[in-house]
Write a protein that holds these residues in place. Structure first.
Motif, PDB file in Angstrom:
ATOM      1  N   TYR A  74       0.867  -1.168   0.000  1.00 41.32           N
ATOM      2  CA  TYR A  74       0.000   0.000   0.000  1.00 41.32           C
ATOM      3  C   TYR A  74       0.911   1.228   0.000  1.00 41.32           C
ATOM      4  O   TYR A  74       1.648   1.455   0.956  1.00 41.32           O
ATOM      5  CB  TYR A  74      -0.912   0.002   1.228  1.00 41.32           C
ATOM      6  N   HIS A  75       0.836   1.986  -1.073  1.00 44.86           N
ATOM      7  CA  HIS A  75       1.725   3.126  -1.277  1.00 44.86           C
ATOM      8  C   HIS A  75       0.899   4.408  -1.135  1.00 44.86           C
ATOM      9  O   HIS A  75       0.061   4.713  -1.978  1.00 44.86           O
ATOM     10  CB  HIS A  75       2.338   3.012  -2.678  1.00 44.86           C
ATOM     11  N   PHE A  76       1.138   5.142  -0.069  1.00 45.09           N
ATOM     12  CA  PHE A  76       0.374   6.349   0.251  1.00 45.09           C
ATOM     13  C   PHE A  76       1.139   7.609  -0.118  1.00 45.09           C
ATOM     14  O   PHE A  76       2.360   7.665   0.002  1.00 45.09           O
ATOM     15  CB  PHE A  76       0.115   6.439   1.764  1.00 45.09           C
ATOM     16  N   ASP A  77       0.402   8.635  -0.510  1.00 39.30           N
ATOM     17  CA  ASP A  77       0.936   9.982  -0.606  1.00 39.30           C
ATOM     18  C   ASP A  77      -0.027  10.871   0.175  1.00 39.30           C
ATOM     19  O   ASP A  77      -1.118  11.181  -0.295  1.00 39.30           O
ATOM     20  CB  ASP A  77       1.023  10.451  -2.057  1.00 39.30           C
ATOM     21  N   VAL A  78       0.342  11.215   1.375  1.00 38.33           N
ATOM     22  CA  VAL A  78      -0.562  11.949   2.263  1.00 38.33           C
ATOM     23  C   VAL A  78      -0.302  13.456   2.253  1.00 38.33           C
ATOM     24  O   VAL A  78      -0.850  14.182   3.075  1.00 38.33           O
ATOM     25  CB  VAL A  78      -0.494  11.392   3.708  1.00 38.33           C
ATOM     26  N   TYR A  79       0.458  13.918   1.286  1.00 37.85           N
ATOM     27  CA  TYR A  79       0.808  15.340   1.213  1.00 37.85           C
ATOM     28  C   TYR A  79      -0.430  16.236   1.167  1.00 37.85           C
ATOM     29  O   TYR A  79      -0.468  17.283   1.779  1.00 37.85           O
ATOM     30  CB  TYR A  79       1.693  15.585  -0.017  1.00 37.85           C
ATOM     31  N   ARG A  80      -1.449  15.816   0.442  1.00 40.53           N
ATOM     32  CA  ARG A  80      -2.635  16.649   0.263  1.00 40.53           C
ATOM     33  C   ARG A  80      -3.745  16.360   1.278  1.00 40.53           C
ATOM     34  O   ARG A  80      -4.820  16.930   1.194  1.00 40.53           O
ATOM     35  CB  ARG A  80      -3.173  16.465  -1.155  1.00 40.53           C
ATOM     36  N   ILE A  81      -3.500  15.476   2.219  1.00 45.20           N
ATOM     37  CA  ILE A  81      -4.506  15.166   3.228  1.00 45.20           C
ATOM     38  C   ILE A  81      -4.615  16.348   4.187  1.00 45.20           C
ATOM     39  O   ILE A  81      -3.629  16.771   4.786  1.00 45.20           O
ATOM     40  CB  ILE A  81      -4.136  13.877   4.010  1.00 45.20           C
ATOM     41  N   GLY A  82      -5.820  16.861   4.326  1.00 50.83           N
ATOM     42  CA  GLY A  82      -6.020  18.014   5.195  1.00 50.83           C
ATOM     43  C   GLY A  82      -6.693  17.672   6.510  1.00 50.83           C
ATOM     44  O   GLY A  82      -6.699  18.477   7.435  1.00 50.83           O
ATOM     45  N   MET A  87      -8.325  10.103   5.785  1.00 48.50           N
ATOM     46  CA  MET A  87      -7.603   8.834   5.886  1.00 48.50           C
ATOM     47  C   MET A  87      -8.577   7.697   6.207  1.00 48.50           C
ATOM     48  O   MET A  87      -8.450   6.600   5.676  1.00 48.50           O
ATOM     49  CB  MET A  87      -6.506   8.911   6.944  1.00 48.50           C
ATOM     50  N   ASP A  88      -9.544   7.965   7.051  1.00 45.45           N
ATOM     51  CA  ASP A  88     -10.554   6.961   7.364  1.00 45.45           C
ATOM     52  C   ASP A  88     -11.334   6.570   6.114  1.00 45.45           C
ATOM     53  O   ASP A  88     -11.654   5.398   5.913  1.00 45.45           O
ATOM     54  CB  ASP A  88     -11.526   7.471   8.430  1.00 45.45           C
ATOM     55  N   GLU A  89     -11.629   7.540   5.271  1.00 41.31           N
ATOM     56  CA  GLU A  89     -12.417   7.294   4.062  1.00 41.31           C
ATOM     57  C   GLU A  89     -11.714   6.353   3.084  1.00 41.31           C
ATOM     58  O   GLU A  89     -12.378   5.642   2.341  1.00 41.31           O
ATOM     59  CB  GLU A  89     -12.727   8.617   3.362  1.00 41.31           C
ATOM     60  N   ILE A  90     -10.390   6.349   3.070  1.00 43.44           N
ATOM     61  CA  ILE A  90      -9.677   5.486   2.118  1.00 43.44           C
ATOM     62  C   ILE A  90      -9.317   4.126   2.721  1.00 43.44           C
ATOM     63  O   ILE A  90      -8.706   3.300   2.062  1.00 43.44           O
ATOM     64  CB  ILE A  90      -8.405   6.170   1.562  1.00 43.44           C
ATOM     65  N   GLY A  91      -9.713   3.899   3.973  1.00 45.13           N
ATOM     66  CA  GLY A  91      -9.439   2.608   4.592  1.00 45.13           C
ATOM     67  C   GLY A  91      -8.042   2.476   5.159  1.00 45.13           C
ATOM     68  O   GLY A  91      -7.494   1.381   5.257  1.00 45.13           O
ATOM     69  N   TYR A  92      -7.474   3.579   5.571  1.00 42.55           N
ATOM     70  CA  TYR A  92      -6.114   3.634   6.094  1.00 42.55           C
ATOM     71  C   TYR A  92      -5.867   2.604   7.202  1.00 42.55           C
ATOM     72  O   TYR A  92      -4.894   1.858   7.161  1.00 42.55           O
ATOM     73  CB  TYR A  92      -5.839   5.054   6.600  1.00 42.55           C
ATOM     74  N   ASN A  93      -6.742   2.547   8.190  1.00 45.72           N
ATOM     75  CA  ASN A  93      -6.533   1.641   9.326  1.00 45.72           C
ATOM     76  C   ASN A  93      -6.463   0.188   8.895  1.00 45.72           C
ATOM     77  O   ASN A  93      -5.650  -0.577   9.409  1.00 45.72           O
ATOM     78  CB  ASN A  93      -7.618   1.827  10.388  1.00 45.72           C
ATOM     79  N   GLU A  94      -7.329  -0.198   7.965  1.00 43.57           N
ATOM     80  CA  GLU A  94      -7.333  -1.584   7.494  1.00 43.57           C
ATOM     81  C   GLU A  94      -6.014  -1.935   6.816  1.00 43.57           C
ATOM     82  O   GLU A  94      -5.531  -3.062   6.923  1.00 43.57           O
ATOM     83  CB  GLU A  94      -8.502  -1.826   6.532  1.00 43.57           C
ATOM     84  N   MET A  95      -5.448  -0.974   6.104  1.00 46.07           N
ATOM     85  CA  MET A  95      -4.182  -1.224   5.408  1.00 46.07           C
ATOM     86  C   MET A  95      -3.002  -1.218   6.383  1.00 46.07           C
ATOM     87  O   MET A  95      -2.169  -2.122   6.363  1.00 46.07           O
ATOM     88  CB  MET A  95      -3.980  -0.192   4.305  1.00 46.07           C
ATOM     89  N   VAL A  96      -2.938  -0.218   7.242  1.00 45.76           N
ATOM     90  CA  VAL A  96      -1.810  -0.088   8.171  1.00 45.76           C
ATOM     91  C   VAL A  96      -1.784  -1.237   9.178  1.00 45.76           C
ATOM     92  O   VAL A  96      -0.718  -1.718   9.545  1.00 45.76           O
ATOM     93  CB  VAL A  96      -1.834   1.285   8.873  1.00 45.76           C
ATOM     94  N   TYR A  97      -2.938  -1.682   9.594  1.00 48.77           N
ATOM     95  CA  TYR A  97      -3.005  -2.763  10.577  1.00 48.77           C
ATOM     96  C   TYR A  97      -3.287  -4.117   9.924  1.00 48.77           C
ATOM     97  O   TYR A  97      -3.613  -5.075  10.601  1.00 48.77           O
ATOM     98  CB  TYR A  97      -4.048  -2.439  11.653  1.00 48.77           C
ATOM     99  N   GLY A  98      -3.110  -4.188   8.618  1.00 52.81           N
ATOM    100  CA  GLY A  98      -3.382  -5.417   7.886  1.00 52.81           C
ATOM    101  C   GLY A  98      -2.128  -6.255   7.676  1.00 52.81           C
ATOM    102  O   GLY A  98      -1.111  -6.101   8.365  1.00 52.81           O
ATOM    103  N   ASP A  99      -2.206  -7.159   6.707  1.00 57.01           N
ATOM    104  CA  ASP A  99      -1.127  -8.113   6.451  1.00 57.01           C
ATOM    105  C   ASP A  99      -0.163  -7.668   5.353  1.00 57.01           C
ATOM    106  O   ASP A  99       0.663  -8.464   4.907  1.00 57.01           O
ATOM    107  CB  ASP A  99      -1.725  -9.463   6.063  1.00 57.01           C
ATOM    108  N   GLY A 100      -0.262  -6.430   4.917  1.00 56.31           N
ATOM    109  CA  GLY A 100       0.610  -5.948   3.856  1.00 56.31           C
ATOM    110  C   GLY A 100       1.739  -5.082   4.387  1.00 56.31           C
ATOM    111  O   GLY A 100       2.000  -5.013   5.582  1.00 56.31           O
TER     112      GLY A 100
END
Length: 104
Positions: A74-82, A87-100
């Motif tokens: 999972y390759h994130f670019d959070v530069y434009r996140i305000g 982050m919740d809308e894109i499923g961040y927690n599932e990815m960060v706490y997942g198996d990838g």
């Protein structure tokens, strides 16, 4: 861990080593100005995971997912996140706490 590099090749190879040694649930935070090699190290990590598709910056999509390697990437670019809600809308927690493996 801080990785210093003096060339594109060193940067890419450092990424390959990270990808080869990556374990499920690992998160790597890549920080730097425009043009310093964040995408190059990301391409190396992908190669180290066995991903052969083109890896480029997810600037306008916030996150790109690559599933063909030995672990999902999972390759994130959070530069434009305000706002954290984005982050919740894109499923961040599932990815960060997942198996990838996450690159932020």
């Amino acid at each position: 861990m801080v990785i210093e590099s003096n060339s594109k090749e060193e940067t890419y190879n450092a990424g390959v080593r990270l990808g080869q040694n990556a374990a499920p649930g690992q998160v790597y935070c890549i920080y730097g100005d425009l043009g310093v090699g964040k995408t190059i190290i990301s391409q190396g990590v992908a190669a180290g995971l066995g991903i052969t598709e083109v890896v480029n910056s997810p600037t306008f999509t916030i996150v790109k997912e690559y599933d063909e390697g030995r672990l999902p990437l999972y390759h994130f670019d959070v530069y434009r996140i305000g706002d954290v809600d984005e982050m919740d809308e894109i499923g961040y927690n599932e990815m960060v706490y997942g198996d990838g493996v996450c690159l932020i």
